[in-house]
Design an enzyme around this catalytic site. Structure first.
Site, PDB file in Angstrom:
ATOM      1  N   TYR A   8      -8.710  -2.817 -10.792  1.00 38.49           N
ATOM      2  CA  TYR A   8      -8.450  -1.624  -9.657  1.00 38.49           C
ATOM      3  C   TYR A   8      -7.223  -1.190 -10.644  1.00 38.49           C
ATOM      4  CZ  TYR A   8     -11.150  -2.504  -5.498  1.00 38.49           C
ATOM      5  OH  TYR A   8     -12.208  -2.869  -4.529  1.00 38.49           O
TER       6      TYR A   8
ATOM      7  N   LYS B 264       0.093   5.645  -5.909  1.00 35.37           N
ATOM      8  CA  LYS B 264      -0.728   5.640  -6.963  1.00 35.37           C
ATOM      9  C   LYS B 264      -1.743   6.964  -6.667  1.00 35.37           C
ATOM     10  CE  LYS B 264      -4.391   4.153  -5.782  1.00 35.37           C
ATOM     11  NZ  LYS B 264      -5.340   3.048  -5.147  1.00 35.37           N
TER      12      LYS B 264
ATOM     13  N   CYS C 186      -1.371   1.993  -2.732  1.00 37.52           N
ATOM     14  CA  CYS C 186      -2.254   3.120  -2.674  1.00 37.52           C
ATOM     15  C   CYS C 186      -1.527   4.542  -2.405  1.00 37.52           C
ATOM     16  CB  CYS C 186      -2.855   2.807  -1.131  1.00 37.52           C
ATOM     17  SG  CYS C 186      -3.358   1.207  -0.676  1.00 37.52           S
TER      18      CYS C 186
ATOM     19  N   HIS D  24     -27.720  21.518  -0.443  1.00 42.41           N
ATOM     20  CA  HIS D  24     -27.910  21.826  -1.835  1.00 42.41           C
ATOM     21  C   HIS D  24     -27.044  23.189  -2.169  1.00 42.41           C
ATOM     22  CE1 HIS D  24     -30.138  22.364  -5.574  1.00 42.41           C
ATOM     23  NE2 HIS D  24     -30.056  23.841  -5.383  1.00 42.41           N
TER      24      HIS D  24
ATOM     25  N   GLU E 252      -6.953   2.509 -12.855  1.00 45.41           N
ATOM     26  CA  GLU E 252      -6.314   3.666 -12.049  1.00 45.41           C
ATOM     27  C   GLU E 252      -5.169   4.009 -12.845  1.00 45.41           C
ATOM     28  OE1 GLU E 252      -7.683   2.474  -7.542  1.00 45.41           O
ATOM     29  OE2 GLU E 252      -5.658   1.973  -8.160  1.00 45.41           O
TER      30      GLU E 252
ATOM     31  N   CYS F 177       0.854  -1.224   0.031  1.00 49.77           N
ATOM     32  CA  CYS F 177       0.001   0.142  -0.117  1.00 49.77           C
ATOM     33  C   CYS F 177       0.987   1.370  -0.161  1.00 49.77           C
ATOM     34  CB  CYS F 177      -0.667  -0.133   1.168  1.00 49.77           C
ATOM     35  SG  CYS F 177      -2.166   1.435   1.309  1.00 49.77           S
TER      36      CYS F 177
ATOM     37  N   GLU G  16     -26.491  15.269  -2.625  1.00 49.81           N
ATOM     38  CA  GLU G  16     -27.982  15.219  -2.224  1.00 49.81           C
ATOM     39  C   GLU G  16     -28.948  14.382  -2.932  1.00 49.81           C
ATOM     40  OE1 GLU G  16     -30.045  18.891  -3.296  1.00 49.81           O
ATOM     41  OE2 GLU G  16     -28.387  19.384  -4.707  1.00 49.81           O
TER      42      GLU G  16
END
Length: 429
Positions: free
Chosen positions: A151, A25, A22, A406, A155, A17, A411
């Site tokens: 993934y 990347k 992670c 909003h 990515e 990672c 939302e």
């Protein structure tokens, strides 16, 4: 908890990672997304700019951060009284191991060696790079071909396209991102193509010929860089696990029960080397639970109701809970789906074809929300909060009663009113 602990590490602290996944990347994702953002400037009254990009400068900055993190982990271990040993360990007499010419004798052994990139056995595969190699390239490639649409492949496709490379992604299925909800897969494919990424669906690689020629059952093409992004396999080779009786699966994964226990008493395994869920927070939670059981509370269990995840593609994906397909398989007709697709306000003035997709999968009989799915730049951030709602058993009524903020994209998750169909199509190669 007062235990004496030793750790054996053959490389940098932090593992996949921090050093090969992670963290580096995500830094590259940030860099590559800037070019897209700069393209919006004229629509908002700014002069257009086209700054140059230096891959060596970005790589150097990234490496400085990774070195810093490695130092942080070393200081955390040292400050906690953990004894550090450099080298690849091998189990000799469970749970004892040899590393760097020394024998470590302990009461328990935890195997957490992670995974390594997978390479298929095909002619010329030695010409292909893997994801680990991409962080240390000398230059940005003009044209890159990625094999695989999970993934890793998607990515890096977004990263290199954003930085200015021509990108082609080839994969065997009808849609990219296997295992995800079909609406997610369809939306992401459409949006990646709108950003200039070429997708070659249903393609089977035959060989990699000299001169960086990719030969498939759908034709061949030349490229500057070929990357095998077909997933990762457990990094368990050469550890002596089979010799001591630890059972391994067909890809070398350590077979464990729900408590991370192997068939050898006192020997445990967790994280990516066990196959299954390959996510950092999942492995961390397994490690914490193991420490609890061994040294504090033997009844402690790690039983996550939902496992949220994000794909840092461009646009990004965030999901938690069941896909539409999984819900139908589990609950049959007792499922309804709420879905919306719209252009975010941010892209109205530039008049770009950007789309966000949001989806709720609900059990009709009790209105319990079974899954939340989103494609859009803010998806990873939003899905973390939605994971809390699902963990607490939120219903569609709970979403309906929640006031909207909003104007935001988020939302829409509390404004979905009418269920939609149809049943998802089968994903055949």
């Amino acid at each position: 908890y007062g235990a004496r602990v030793a750790i054996c590490e053959e490389s940098a602290y932090g593992g996949t990672c921090v050093h090969r996944g992670c963290v580096p990347k995500k830094l590259l994702v940030y860099a590559s997304a800037l070019r897209h953002e700069l393209g919006l400037l004229p629509a908002y009254g700014f002069d257009a700019v086209d700054p140059g990009f230096s891959w060596p400068r970005m790589r150097a900055a990234q490496n400085r951060e990774l070195d810093r993190l490695n130092g942080v982990y070393q200081r955390l271990l040292d400050g906690s009284g953990v004894q550090r040993f450099s080298g690849r360990a091998r189990v000799v007499d469970p749970p004892n191991v040899e590393v760097a010419g020394q024998t470590l004798r302990g009461r328990y052994l935890a195997i957490a060696v992670g995974a390594r990139p997978f390479r298929p056995e095909l002619p010329g595969i030695e010409h292909a790079l893997v994801s680990d190699d991409l962080f240390q390239l000398d230059d940005l490639p003009g044209h890159i071909t990625l094999m695989g649409s999970g993934y890793i492949g998607l990515e890096f496709a977004g990263i290199f396209a954003g930085l200015g490379s021509r990108v082609k992604v080839m994969y065997r299925s009808r849609l990219p991102l296997p295992g995800f909800d079909q609406d997610v897969r369809e939306t992401l494919a459409e949006q990646m193509q709108s950003r200039g990424i070429e997708l070659v669906a249903g393609a089977h690689l035959k060989q990699l010929a000299p001169g960086y020629e990719v030969v498939t059952d759908q034709g061949s093409w030349r490229t500057d860089l070929i990357v095998c992004a077909a997933g990762r396999v457990p990094n368990t080779q050469g550890l002596g696990l089979g010799e001591i009786g630890v059972e391994l699966g067909p890809q070398g994964e350590v077979l464990v029960d729900e408590l991370c226990q192997t068939r050898v008493p006192g020997v445990f395994a967790l994280g990516d080397c066990c196959g299954g869920v390959q996510l950092t927070p999942y492995a961390i939670a397994q490690g914490r639970a193991l420490a609890e059981r061994l040294f504090r509370d033997e009844t402690y269990r790690f039983e996550p109701a939902h496992i949220p995840t994000a794909v840092f593609s461009q646009p990004a994906v965030g999901v938690v809970g069941l896909t539409h397909e999984q819900a139908l398989e589990r609950f049959g007709d007792d499922v309804e789906v709420y879905r919306t697709r719209f252009r975010p306000m941010k892209y109205t003035l530039p008049d770009l074809p950007e789309k966000v997709m949001m989806k709720l999968v609900v059990r009709r009989s009790d209105q319990k929300v079974l899954g939340c799915h989103m494609v859009g730049n803010d998806a990873p951030e939003l899905i973390q909060a939605l994971a809390i709602a699902l963990t607490f058993g939120a219903t569609k009524g709970d979403f309906d009663r929640t006031l909207a903020v909003h104007p935001t994209a988020a939302e829409e998750f509390v404004l979905l009113r009418e269920p939609v169909g149809p049943t998802p199509k089968e994903d055949t190669p």
